[in-house]
Design an enzyme around this catalytic site. Structure first.
Site, mmCIF file in Angstrom:
data_model
loop_
_atom_site.group_PDB
_atom_site.id
_atom_site.type_symbol
_atom_site.label_atom_id
_atom_site.label_comp_id
_atom_site.label_asym_id
_atom_site.label_seq_id
_atom_site.Cartn_x
_atom_site.Cartn_y
_atom_site.Cartn_z
ATOM 1 N N ASP A 67 0.837 -1.206 0.000
ATOM 2 C CA ASP A 67 0.000 0.000 0.000
ATOM 3 C C ASP A 67 0.870 1.254 0.000
ATOM 4 O O ASP A 67 2.100 1.170 0.123
ATOM 5 C CB ASP A 67 -0.972 -0.013 1.198
ATOM 6 C CG ASP A 67 -0.292 -0.332 2.521
ATOM 7 O OD1 ASP A 67 0.946 -0.244 2.602
ATOM 8 O OD2 ASP A 67 -0.999 -0.658 3.487
ATOM 9 N N ASN A 139 -7.881 -2.188 13.924
ATOM 10 C CA ASN A 139 -9.261 -2.467 13.501
ATOM 11 C C ASN A 139 -9.329 -3.692 12.579
ATOM 12 O O ASN A 139 -10.358 -3.954 11.968
ATOM 13 C CB ASN A 139 -9.862 -1.239 12.804
ATOM 14 C CG ASN A 139 -9.092 -0.847 11.542
ATOM 15 O OD1 ASN A 139 -8.144 -1.526 11.150
ATOM 16 N ND2 ASN A 139 -9.498 0.244 10.917
ATOM 17 N N HIS A 141 -7.570 -4.128 9.830
ATOM 18 C CA HIS A 141 -7.352 -3.893 8.394
ATOM 19 C C HIS A 141 -6.123 -4.662 7.915
ATOM 20 O O HIS A 141 -5.224 -4.983 8.673
ATOM 21 C CB HIS A 141 -7.290 -2.390 8.056
ATOM 22 C CG HIS A 141 -6.049 -1.682 8.494
ATOM 23 N ND1 HIS A 141 -5.960 -0.315 8.513
ATOM 24 C CD2 HIS A 141 -4.837 -2.131 8.917
ATOM 25 C CE1 HIS A 141 -4.757 0.027 8.914
ATOM 26 N NE2 HIS A 141 -4.060 -1.051 9.175
ATOM 27 N N GLU A 146 -9.915 -1.370 4.759
ATOM 28 C CA GLU A 146 -10.511 -0.988 6.036
ATOM 29 C C GLU A 146 -11.842 -1.725 6.245
ATOM 30 O O GLU A 146 -12.496 -2.121 5.266
ATOM 31 C CB GLU A 146 -10.779 0.528 6.032
ATOM 32 C CG GLU A 146 -9.529 1.376 5.858
ATOM 33 C CD GLU A 146 -8.726 1.547 7.150
ATOM 34 O OE1 GLU A 146 -8.760 0.653 8.017
ATOM 35 O OE2 GLU A 146 -8.056 2.573 7.279
HETATM 36 P P1 PGA Z 1 1.912 -1.358 12.829
HETATM 37 O O1 PGA Z 1 0.767 -1.206 11.723
HETATM 38 O O2 PGA Z 1 2.822 -2.433 12.365
HETATM 39 O O3 PGA Z 1 2.572 -0.014 12.840
HETATM 40 O O4 PGA Z 1 1.232 -1.681 14.113
HETATM 41 C C1 PGA Z 1 0.092 -2.312 11.259
HETATM 42 C C2 PGA Z 1 -1.039 -1.862 10.363
HETATM 43 O O5 PGA Z 1 -1.704 -0.860 10.671
HETATM 44 O O6 PGA Z 1 -1.291 -2.525 9.342
#
Ligand code: PGA
Length: 253
Positions: A67, A139, A141, A146
């Site tokens: 992404d 959440n 995702h 999302e």
């Molecule tokens: P993080 O993010 O590794 O910074 O916890 C994971 C994500 O939001 O996909």
């Protein structure tokens, strides 16, 4: 989905990096799908160490990024292109032409669909991903897919949810600076990977890890769709595994 527990974040990072290294040594043309965020940083550090100290060769490896924020210049320190350069690409011998990012020239909304289709085509032409690495959002995702009533299959533009904007604001000087849109691979792009390695670390991830391991599939928690995949492992450290452990020991007693 298999859950693999490690004592510490470093143990987890080393184990996942070793799996990637093994794949690259077996198949120098490995195609990787890579993610940003805090969690994979330890994996990238270990891959850099393996390159420097143990001759891990990235010269034939191809990478795709999962992404990217929409509208940030690739040299913006918050862009995911910049992140990948900082944490991995600048330190290993991956060839520039084999690195792929989802990038649309800023403010050029009309071209988004075409760029997304081209990105999907490049993935297909590369033969798909041998390994996909990803963290998990609070959440649930996956990439920037999302929670929603419907999820998109292929690479597309998304509106980020408030929860993600808040979670990511820690990397920006204010919440207002966090981009509201991003480009992400879709769920079919992700599920097309031969092997998926999810990583989660820390107490704050314990709840979402536990929810995902419950195995109910819902688009409101996109990571649950990975239960449909034949070879997904969720690698967690002991803090992220806390609630799963508690639940399993309660079930046993
Ligand atoms: P993080 O993010 O590794 O910074 O916890 C994971 C994500 O939001 O996909």
């Amino acid at each position: 989905m298999l859950i693999v527990k490690h004592e510490t974040y470093n143990d987890m990072s080393r184990a996942v990096a070793n799996m990637i290294a093994r794949e690259i040594r077996n198949n120098p043309h490995t195609v990787l799908c890579l993610a940003t965020g805090s969690t994979p940083i330890g994996i990238y550090q270990e891959l850099v160490r393996l390159h420097r100290e143990e001759d891990l060769d990235f010269s034939q490896v191809t990478t795709f990024n999962l992404d990217e924020y929409y509208g940030l210049d690739k040299n913006d320190p918050q862009s995911y292109s910049y992140f990948m350069r900082e944490h991995l690409f600048a330190h290993v011998n991956v060839s520039e032409q084999n690195i792929h990012h989802i990038r649309v020239p800023s403010n050029n909304l009309e071209d988004v669909a075409r760029y997304c289709q081209e990105y999907e085509l490049k993935i297909k032409q590369a033969g798909g991903f041998d390994i996909l690495i990803d963290g998990i959002g609070l959440n649930g995702h996956i990439g920037f897919n999302e929670p929603a009533d419907e999820l998109q299959s292929y690479t597309h533009l998304v509106d980020l949810t408030q929860s993600t904007i808040e979670a990511n604001s820690r990397f920006f000087s204010s919440m207002d600076e966090v981009p509201r849109h991003a480009l992400t691979m879709g769920m079919a792009t992700i599920l097309g990977a031969k092997k998926i390695l999810l990583v989660a670390s820390g107490k704050h991830k314990a709840e979402i890890v536990n929810t995902i391991m419950d195995a109910t599939i819902t688009t409101q928690i996109p990571a649950t769709l990975l239960h449909l995949h034949h070879d997904t492992e969720m690698h967690v450290d002991s803090k992220a595994a806390q609630l799963v452990d508690q639940k399993r020991s309660a079930e046993r007693s």
